[in-house]
Design an enzyme around this catalytic site. Sequence first.
Site, PDB file in Angstrom:
ATOM      1  N   ARG A 109       0.872  -1.173   0.000  1.00 55.67           N
ATOM      2  CA  ARG A 109       0.000   0.000   0.000  1.00 55.67           C
ATOM      3  C   ARG A 109       0.910   1.224   0.000  1.00 55.67           C
ATOM      4  O   ARG A 109       1.644   1.446   0.972  1.00 55.67           O
ATOM      5  CB  ARG A 109      -0.939   0.007   1.200  1.00 55.67           C
ATOM      6  CG  ARG A 109      -1.681   1.317   1.361  1.00 55.67           C
ATOM      7  CD  ARG A 109      -2.820   1.261   2.340  1.00 55.67           C
ATOM      8  NE  ARG A 109      -3.961   0.548   1.786  1.00 55.67           N
ATOM      9  CZ  ARG A 109      -5.191   0.581   2.295  1.00 55.67           C
ATOM     10  NH1 ARG A 109      -5.433   1.290   3.378  1.00 55.67           N
ATOM     11  NH2 ARG A 109      -6.180  -0.082   1.737  1.00 55.67           N
ATOM     12  N   HIS A 136      -7.233   0.739  -6.666  1.00 56.87           N
ATOM     13  CA  HIS A 136      -7.497  -0.144  -5.522  1.00 56.87           C
ATOM     14  C   HIS A 136      -8.176  -1.423  -6.047  1.00 56.87           C
ATOM     15  O   HIS A 136      -9.359  -1.670  -5.772  1.00 56.87           O
ATOM     16  CB  HIS A 136      -8.383   0.597  -4.523  1.00 56.87           C
ATOM     17  CG  HIS A 136      -8.386   0.011  -3.147  1.00 56.87           C
ATOM     18  ND1 HIS A 136      -7.612  -1.076  -2.780  1.00 56.87           N
ATOM     19  CD2 HIS A 136      -9.100   0.351  -2.027  1.00 56.87           C
ATOM     20  CE1 HIS A 136      -7.840  -1.364  -1.502  1.00 56.87           C
ATOM     21  NE2 HIS A 136      -8.731  -0.520  -1.031  1.00 56.87           N
ATOM     22  N   GLN A 139     -10.077  -4.002  -3.657  1.00 60.49           N
ATOM     23  CA  GLN A 139     -11.384  -3.510  -3.209  1.00 60.49           C
ATOM     24  C   GLN A 139     -12.442  -3.851  -4.253  1.00 60.49           C
ATOM     25  O   GLN A 139     -13.529  -4.342  -3.922  1.00 60.49           O
ATOM     26  CB  GLN A 139     -11.307  -1.983  -3.008  1.00 60.49           C
ATOM     27  CG  GLN A 139     -12.616  -1.340  -2.632  1.00 60.49           C
ATOM     28  CD  GLN A 139     -13.109  -1.786  -1.254  1.00 60.49           C
ATOM     29  OE1 GLN A 139     -12.394  -1.652  -0.294  1.00 60.49           O
ATOM     30  NE2 GLN A 139     -14.323  -2.315  -1.176  1.00 60.49           N
ATOM     31  N   ASP A 231     -17.442   6.774  -1.773  1.00 61.37           N
ATOM     32  CA  ASP A 231     -16.150   6.733  -1.073  1.00 61.37           C
ATOM     33  C   ASP A 231     -15.925   8.124  -0.472  1.00 61.37           C
ATOM     34  O   ASP A 231     -16.644   9.072  -0.793  1.00 61.37           O
ATOM     35  CB  ASP A 231     -15.029   6.366  -2.073  1.00 61.37           C
ATOM     36  CG  ASP A 231     -13.665   6.193  -1.415  1.00 61.37           C
ATOM     37  OD1 ASP A 231     -13.601   6.057  -0.172  1.00 61.37           O
ATOM     38  OD2 ASP A 231     -12.643   6.203  -2.137  1.00 61.37           O
ATOM     39  N   CYS A 271     -16.775   1.582   0.175  1.00 61.29           N
ATOM     40  CA  CYS A 271     -15.572   0.778   0.447  1.00 61.29           C
ATOM     41  C   CYS A 271     -15.113   0.925   1.900  1.00 61.29           C
ATOM     42  O   CYS A 271     -14.362   0.088   2.383  1.00 61.29           O
ATOM     43  CB  CYS A 271     -14.460   1.156  -0.517  1.00 61.29           C
ATOM     44  SG  CYS A 271     -14.000   2.883  -0.423  1.00 61.29           S
ATOM     45  N   ARG A 299     -13.890  -8.631   1.249  1.00 61.65           N
ATOM     46  CA  ARG A 299     -12.483  -8.310   1.002  1.00 61.65           C
ATOM     47  C   ARG A 299     -11.637  -9.557   1.266  1.00 61.65           C
ATOM     48  O   ARG A 299     -10.716  -9.889   0.520  1.00 61.65           O
ATOM     49  CB  ARG A 299     -12.009  -7.175   1.930  1.00 61.65           C
ATOM     50  CG  ARG A 299     -12.563  -5.798   1.605  1.00 61.65           C
ATOM     51  CD  ARG A 299     -12.080  -5.275   0.272  1.00 61.65           C
ATOM     52  NE  ARG A 299     -10.633  -5.230   0.152  1.00 61.65           N
ATOM     53  CZ  ARG A 299      -9.845  -4.259   0.600  1.00 61.65           C
ATOM     54  NH1 ARG A 299     -10.377  -3.210   1.189  1.00 61.65           N
ATOM     55  NH2 ARG A 299      -8.531  -4.311   0.421  1.00 61.65           N
TER      56      ARG A 299
END
Length: 312
Positions: A109, A136, A139, A231, A271, A299
Amino acid sequence: MSLAELKGKDFINLEDFTSKQILELVDLGIKLKKKTKNNKDLNLLKGKNLVMYFAKPSLRTRLSFEIGAKKLGANAVVIKQEEIILGARESIEDTARVISQYADAVTLRTFKHEDVELFAKYASIPVVNALTDLSHPCQIMADLMTIKETFGTFKGLKFSYVGDGNNVTNSLLKGAALVGADISVGCPNDYKPNENQIKIAQSIAEKTGSKIQIIDSPYEAVKNAHVIYGDVWTSMGQEAEYEQRKEIFKGYQINDGLCANADKNHIVLHCLPAHKSEEITGETFEKNAKHIFNQAQNRMYAQMAILATIMA
Ligand code: CP
Ligand code: NVA
């Protein structure tokens, strides 16, 4: 079987995969979820080691990868930015080659997407994008899994996204295109998704037949949509712009009034983390909590599918 070809491959960009592979990975996630819930032995990665590096905070990604890897029989080790300072204490090229000596796969990340690409160039083990400023993908695999579980198919579905055209939006555009769903993004003109990512999504959509729309009206975006996706307005690393963004995005809140324009069987996804009263009201959030927390749960299973495929 097309998933077998993915052994040893990186999972960095959704466009590196075919529609068939993405659809199979989604189905594998659903299968692993069933097996896990039935207490089936899932020692697919027995004796393997996963290293996870985080330059930004994480709740879901960290726990879902770590616990998911363990459910597959693998060991997982987390290192944080302050421990190795990726790219500062030593080069990314050397760090990649060192981690490759110990681990069987690595998740990263980072801020810069290029850091993950550079790391992957020098690593001899599969590299997974656990969020960058650009994208991402993990996700979106969980989101697709949630949508497939809810609607049973992607055929004839319209996804919509309302708010900041960010890393999640970039990946969602490509994910929708890959599974052949239509997608409409409603965002302010100056906060559209990344231009190159839109182009990539459009070129996938030409093959799969999905329609992509980027507009500034949130109402038009959610019109007849089956999925409304939200988001945060301020992503990690943009904290200095928080007040300014709150003002710019205030017309882009996901609330019951906005959702009334969607298909009557629509679901709202987020998310997470969510900032209630900003990008989504508490009321709309709670009405959709079942879907949003299933999305968070997925996830783990979506990433177990990725790890079992590339790491095995
Ligand atoms: N959605 C998501 O990636 O959450 P974290 O930042 O907590 O990992
Ligand atoms: N766009 C958000 C996603 C968090 C999971 C961010 O990058 O902070």
